[in-house]
Design a protein around this motif. Sequence first.
Motif, mmCIF file in Angstrom:
data_model
loop_
_atom_site.group_PDB
_atom_site.id
_atom_site.type_symbol
_atom_site.label_atom_id
_atom_site.label_comp_id
_atom_site.label_asym_id
_atom_site.label_seq_id
_atom_site.Cartn_x
_atom_site.Cartn_y
_atom_site.Cartn_z
ATOM 1 N N MET A 1 0.843 -1.176 0.000
ATOM 2 C CA MET A 1 0.000 0.000 0.000
ATOM 3 C C MET A 1 0.887 1.238 0.000
ATOM 4 O O MET A 1 1.910 1.275 0.669
ATOM 5 N N THR A 2 0.485 2.210 -0.729
ATOM 6 C CA THR A 2 1.222 3.461 -0.817
ATOM 7 C C THR A 2 1.002 4.263 0.455
ATOM 8 O O THR A 2 -0.115 4.458 0.894
ATOM 9 N N GLY A 3 2.113 4.722 1.033
ATOM 10 C CA GLY A 3 2.023 5.518 2.240
ATOM 11 C C GLY A 3 1.846 6.992 1.924
ATOM 12 O O GLY A 3 2.071 7.444 0.796
ATOM 13 N N ALA A 4 1.448 7.738 2.942
ATOM 14 C CA ALA A 4 1.225 9.170 2.774
ATOM 15 C C ALA A 4 2.498 9.885 2.333
ATOM 16 O O ALA A 4 2.438 10.836 1.541
ATOM 17 N N ASP A 5 3.647 9.422 2.802
ATOM 18 C CA ASP A 5 4.905 10.066 2.415
ATOM 19 C C ASP A 5 5.198 9.881 0.926
ATOM 20 O O ASP A 5 5.738 10.772 0.281
ATOM 21 N N GLU A 6 4.816 8.748 0.362
ATOM 22 C CA GLU A 6 5.029 8.518 -1.068
ATOM 23 C C GLU A 6 4.119 9.413 -1.918
ATOM 24 O O GLU A 6 4.540 9.927 -2.949
ATOM 25 N N VAL A 7 2.887 9.602 -1.471
ATOM 26 C CA VAL A 7 1.972 10.497 -2.176
ATOM 27 C C VAL A 7 2.480 11.929 -2.076
ATOM 28 O O VAL A 7 2.486 12.672 -3.058
ATOM 29 N N ALA A 8 2.948 12.312 -0.879
ATOM 30 C CA ALA A 8 3.489 13.659 -0.687
ATOM 31 C C ALA A 8 4.717 13.882 -1.563
ATOM 32 O O ALA A 8 4.875 14.964 -2.152
ATOM 33 N N ASN A 9 5.581 12.890 -1.682
ATOM 34 C CA ASN A 9 6.770 13.021 -2.534
ATOM 35 C C ASN A 9 6.386 13.188 -3.999
ATOM 36 O O ASN A 9 7.037 13.927 -4.741
ATOM 37 N N SER A 10 5.326 12.515 -4.430
ATOM 38 C CA SER A 10 4.843 12.688 -5.809
ATOM 39 C C SER A 10 4.366 14.118 -6.028
ATOM 40 O O SER A 10 4.658 14.733 -7.058
ATOM 41 N N ALA A 11 3.640 14.644 -5.055
ATOM 42 C CA ALA A 11 3.151 16.023 -5.160
ATOM 43 C C ALA A 11 4.303 17.014 -5.158
ATOM 44 O O ALA A 11 4.311 17.976 -5.931
ATOM 45 N N ASP A 30 -0.695 4.703 -6.399
ATOM 46 C CA ASP A 30 -1.524 3.693 -5.729
ATOM 47 C C ASP A 30 -0.747 2.434 -5.364
ATOM 48 O O ASP A 30 -1.330 1.387 -5.116
ATOM 49 N N GLY A 31 0.568 2.536 -5.346
ATOM 50 C CA GLY A 31 1.375 1.384 -4.959
ATOM 51 C C GLY A 31 1.346 0.248 -5.963
ATOM 52 O O GLY A 31 1.656 -0.889 -5.629
ATOM 53 N N GLY A 32 0.975 0.537 -7.201
ATOM 54 C CA GLY A 32 0.951 -0.488 -8.240
ATOM 55 C C GLY A 32 -0.371 -1.212 -8.377
ATOM 56 O O GLY A 32 -0.485 -2.152 -9.153
#
Length: 51
Positions: A1-11, A30-32
Motif C-alpha cells: 500500500m502506498t504511504g502518505a509520504d510517497e503520495v506527498a513526494n509525488s506532489a 496507488d502502490g501499483g
Amino acid sequence: MTGADEVANSALFLLAKESSAIFGTTVVADGGLTTGFDFRTGSEGSSAHQN
C-alpha cells in the motif's frame, strides 16, 4: 500500500522545476494497484482485483 509520504513526494516532485515537462496527465500513486501486479507476493494478478 502506498504511504502518505510517497503520495506527498509525488506532489512535491510535481511542484519542482524538474517536472516542468509534465502536463496534461494523471499521476497515479496507488502502490501499483492499477498495474495488476501484487507487490505483496511478487506475482501478477493482484488479489485486490479478484472477488
